[in-house]
Design a protein around this motif. Structure first.
Motif, PDB file in Angstrom:
ATOM      1  N   VAL A  80      14.453  59.457   7.124  1.00  0.00           N
ATOM      2  CA  VAL A  80      13.548  59.714   8.136  1.00  0.00           C
ATOM      3  C   VAL A  80      14.042  60.672   9.232  1.00  0.00           C
ATOM      4  O   VAL A  80      15.049  60.194   9.978  1.00  0.00           O
ATOM      5  N   ARG A  81      13.483  61.919   9.389  1.00  0.00           N
ATOM      6  CA  ARG A  81      14.144  62.803  10.221  1.00  0.00           C
ATOM      7  C   ARG A  81      13.361  62.870  11.589  1.00  0.00           C
ATOM      8  O   ARG A  81      12.293  63.012  11.768  1.00  0.00           O
ATOM      9  N   TRP A  82      13.663  62.344  12.937  1.00  0.00           N
ATOM     10  CA  TRP A  82      13.014  62.778  14.115  1.00  0.00           C
ATOM     11  C   TRP A  82      13.787  63.875  14.554  1.00  0.00           C
ATOM     12  O   TRP A  82      15.133  63.863  15.052  1.00  0.00           O
ATOM     13  N   GLY A  83      13.019  64.828  15.024  1.00  0.00           N
ATOM     14  CA  GLY A  83      13.585  66.099  15.363  1.00  0.00           C
ATOM     15  C   GLY A  83      13.783  65.986  16.931  1.00  0.00           C
ATOM     16  O   GLY A  83      13.995  64.874  17.518  1.00  0.00           O
ATOM     17  N   THR A  84      13.833  67.153  17.612  1.00  0.00           N
ATOM     18  CA  THR A  84      14.009  67.478  18.957  1.00  0.00           C
ATOM     19  C   THR A  84      13.049  67.104  19.923  1.00  0.00           C
ATOM     20  O   THR A  84      13.096  67.443  21.140  1.00  0.00           O
ATOM     21  N   ASN A  85      11.819  66.504  19.549  1.00  0.00           N
ATOM     22  CA  ASN A  85      10.742  66.269  20.458  1.00  0.00           C
ATOM     23  C   ASN A  85      11.277  65.102  21.499  1.00  0.00           C
ATOM     24  O   ASN A  85      11.947  64.413  21.288  1.00  0.00           O
ATOM     25  N   PRO A  86      10.924  65.692  22.640  1.00  0.00           N
ATOM     26  CA  PRO A  86      11.393  64.900  23.842  1.00  0.00           C
ATOM     27  C   PRO A  86      10.811  63.432  23.780  1.00  0.00           C
ATOM     28  O   PRO A  86      11.429  62.386  24.391  1.00  0.00           O
ATOM     29  N   LYS A  87       9.692  63.284  23.157  1.00  0.00           N
ATOM     30  CA  LYS A  87       9.297  61.719  22.950  1.00  0.00           C
ATOM     31  C   LYS A  87      10.051  60.836  21.878  1.00  0.00           C
ATOM     32  O   LYS A  87       9.789  59.793  21.701  1.00  0.00           O
ATOM     33  N   ARG A  88      11.126  61.512  21.222  1.00  0.00           N
ATOM     34  CA  ARG A  88      11.897  60.801  20.119  1.00  0.00           C
ATOM     35  C   ARG A  88      13.332  60.988  20.587  1.00  0.00           C
ATOM     36  O   ARG A  88      13.757  61.766  21.197  1.00  0.00           O
ATOM     37  N   ILE A  89      14.252  60.033  19.875  1.00  0.00           N
ATOM     38  CA  ILE A  89      15.364  60.166  19.712  1.00  0.00           C
ATOM     39  C   ILE A  89      15.809  60.812  18.493  1.00  0.00           C
ATOM     40  O   ILE A  89      15.563  60.287  17.535  1.00  0.00           O
ATOM     41  N   GLN A  90      16.499  61.965  18.596  1.00  0.00           N
ATOM     42  CA  GLN A  90      16.783  62.688  17.473  1.00  0.00           C
ATOM     43  C   GLN A  90      17.623  61.880  16.420  1.00  0.00           C
ATOM     44  O   GLN A  90      18.635  61.357  16.791  1.00  0.00           O
ATOM     45  N   THR A  91      17.407  62.079  15.091  1.00  0.00           N
ATOM     46  CA  THR A  91      18.220  61.462  14.247  1.00  0.00           C
ATOM     47  C   THR A  91      19.720  62.014  13.937  1.00  0.00           C
ATOM     48  O   THR A  91      19.721  63.132  14.185  1.00  0.00           O
ATOM     49  N   HIS A  92      20.616  61.068  14.211  1.00  0.00           N
ATOM     50  CA  HIS A  92      22.056  61.418  14.332  1.00  0.00           C
ATOM     51  C   HIS A  92      22.765  60.618  13.494  1.00  0.00           C
ATOM     52  O   HIS A  92      22.260  59.572  13.055  1.00  0.00           O
ATOM     53  N   PHE A  93      24.240  60.750  13.205  1.00  0.00           N
ATOM     54  CA  PHE A  93      24.743  60.234  12.141  1.00  0.00           C
ATOM     55  C   PHE A  93      25.888  59.237  12.763  1.00  0.00           C
ATOM     56  O   PHE A  93      26.601  59.810  13.712  1.00  0.00           O
ATOM     57  N   LEU A  94      26.315  58.201  12.205  1.00  0.00           N
ATOM     58  CA  LEU A  94      27.615  57.528  12.551  1.00  0.00           C
ATOM     59  C   LEU A  94      28.352  57.435  11.309  1.00  0.00           C
ATOM     60  O   LEU A  94      27.917  57.224  10.291  1.00  0.00           O
ATOM     61  N   TYR A  95      29.655  57.671  11.646  1.00  0.00           N
ATOM     62  CA  TYR A  95      30.740  57.284  10.544  1.00  0.00           C
ATOM     63  C   TYR A  95      31.979  56.677  10.921  1.00  0.00           C
ATOM     64  O   TYR A  95      32.232  56.211  12.147  1.00  0.00           O
ATOM     65  N   SER A  96      32.596  55.831   9.920  1.00  0.00           N
ATOM     66  CA  SER A  96      33.791  55.191  10.240  1.00  0.00           C
ATOM     67  C   SER A  96      34.851  55.783   9.488  1.00  0.00           C
ATOM     68  O   SER A  96      34.786  56.416   8.647  1.00  0.00           O
ATOM     69  N   ALA A  97      36.182  55.604  10.119  1.00  0.00           N
ATOM     70  CA  ALA A  97      37.290  56.344   9.584  1.00  0.00           C
ATOM     71  C   ALA A  97      37.750  55.592   8.431  1.00  0.00           C
ATOM     72  O   ALA A  97      38.544  56.107   7.614  1.00  0.00           O
ATOM     73  N   ARG A  98      37.230  54.199   8.146  1.00  0.00           N
ATOM     74  CA  ARG A  98      37.964  53.520   7.103  1.00  0.00           C
ATOM     75  C   ARG A  98      37.458  54.133   5.815  1.00  0.00           C
ATOM     76  O   ARG A  98      36.066  54.513   5.359  1.00  0.00           O
ATOM     77  N   PRO A  99      38.254  54.461   4.589  1.00  0.00           N
ATOM     78  CA  PRO A  99      37.942  55.105   3.376  1.00  0.00           C
ATOM     79  C   PRO A  99      36.857  54.132   2.773  1.00  0.00           C
ATOM     80  O   PRO A  99      36.896  53.081   2.552  1.00  0.00           O
ATOM     81  N   GLY A 100      35.793  55.008   1.986  1.00  0.00           N
ATOM     82  CA  GLY A 100      34.696  54.103   1.267  1.00  0.00           C
ATOM     83  C   GLY A 100      33.650  53.779   2.243  1.00  0.00           C
ATOM     84  O   GLY A 100      32.516  53.141   1.689  1.00  0.00           O
TER      85      GLY A 100
END
Length: 385
Positions: free
Chosen positions: A278-298
């Motif tokens: 589900v992609r939320w774009g740059t609309n000021p009424k939304r929080i844009q979809t962004h991604f989190l990562y972990s450094a742990r392999p896998g």
């Protein structure tokens, strides 16, 4: 950001073979700890720098499951200092390694280095080296048999190739000309070098594929996939595989070919384009979809966003099916939230793999998880950790 303009230098050849300057594998030990540049493993060879002038290697012994003593393979002279190493191995566990040691007079992290050194070894013990022409800072390529290696250097589409039979060859030029510094070399066991990178054609950004064989014959083809001509990046994995797209995992897609000489194709879409997200774009009424990562392999990749800035949702990427899971609500509140770039002062315990700091109202909250499945919401100003 690094400069990506290129200059061409007249190059003096360095002696083709560089023997170990000191040390020997007489005593097995663990991976060395270097105070200047941490050791990185390429195949069965570990490379690091105890200081800004010295490159040292270790070799892994599979029988004893241990590393030998460090040996020096390069030491700069005069005003030349070095600050980074890029490398590739011919196989995941093999000793064939090609390295790029980024150097300049002196080295500066925010400047494209112009005195970089190419290092290559088929067995991890006898090394050839040469100074590269012009600016050189992209990772090299090495063929599966470690018979050939290649480094981008100098002008756009220019490279220096090494062969086990003849050593370093004179700089050669492909038809690649796009000036963004995001291309990557690929070399196979026939000695053919392929430069793959972003380029513009007919007003569109496409993937450009430029080859040159040992006889000088070349080809040029394109793929209609947009890799991002200003923010994209390309990294060779091996002679048949290249990662392309953005600089983060979510935007990387895979280019591959079935065999040497076969056409390249997009074989795996970027996670950001995979089904279910589900992609939320740059609309000021939304929080844009962004991604989190972990450094742990896998570890899993997590997408976070909000349709209304009051209900923050998360999705976890399933690498086995290459799809996104269903949305899970992480936070709900009366305060309107937005992305925050103030996460630097959040002191995380080592058990925390994921954290997303949001500005909600006049304060900040942290969304915290150890496994991408169970999340905790904390007020940052209350020292939640």
């Amino acid at each position: 950001m690094r400069r990506v303009s290129v200059a061409v230098f007249v190059l003096a050849l360095v002696a083709p073979v560089l023997l170990l300057l000191d040390g020997s594998p007489a005593q097995a030990q663990g991976l060395a700890s270097y105070r200047f540049l941490t050791a990185e493993v390429f195949g069965s060879v570990a490379v690091g720098m105890p200081d800004e002038r010295t490159v040292r290697v270790q070799h892994f012994d599979a029988a004893t499951q241990s590393w030998d003593a460090p040996s020096t393979v390069y030491r700069s002279r005069g005003r030349v200092t070095c600050g980074a190493i890029e490398g590739r191995s011919s196989s995941p566990t093999g000793p064939g390694v090609a390295l790029l040691v980024e150097c300049d007079t002196p080295y500066a992290e925010d400047q494209a280095p112009a005195h970089s050194i190419a290092l290559v070894s088929r067995d991890g013990r006898t090394w050839s080296h040469r100074r590269l022409p012009g600016e050189a800072y992209r990772a090299p390529a090495i063929s599966p048999s470690a018979t050939y290696a290649a480094w981008l250097a100098g002008a756009n589409g220019e490279y220096v190739e090494w062969s086990a039979a003849g050593g370093f060859l004179a700089p050669a030029q492909t038809s690649y000309h796009y000036d963004q510094g995001m291309e990557t070399p690929v070399v196979d066991d026939t000695g053919t070098v392929t430069v793959i990178g972003p380029e513009e054609t007919g007003g569109a950004c496409v993937v450009g594929i430029h080859t040159r064989d040992l006889a000088g014959a070349g080809t040029h083809t394109t793929l209609p996939e947009d890799p991002g001509c200003t923010e994209g990046d390309f990294e060779n994995v091996d002679a048949l595989t290249v990662l392309a797209g953005g600089s983060e995992r979510a935007t990387q897609f895979t280019l591959a070919r079935n065999a040497v000489g076969a056409p390249w194709a997009v074989t795996r879409a970027a996670p950001a384009d995979a089904p279910g997200l589900v992609r939320w774009g740059t609309n000021p009424k939304r929080i844009q979809t962004h991604f989190l990562y972990s450094a742990r392999p896998g570890s899993a990749m997590v997408a976070i966003g909000s349709e209304d800035r009051h209900h923050v949702m998360a999705q976890v990427f399933d690498q086995a099916t290459w799809t996104w899971g269903s949305q899970t609500q992480l936070y709900s509140g009366t305060r309107r939230c937005d992305e925050s770039y103030d996460a630097g002062y959040v002191d995380l315990p080592t058990s925390v793999l994921y954290v997303d700091v949001l500005k909600c109202g006049i304060g900040h909250i942290a969304l915290v998880s150890r496994d991408a499945a169970t999340w905790t919401v904390r007020d940052v100003h209350r020292n939640p950790f």
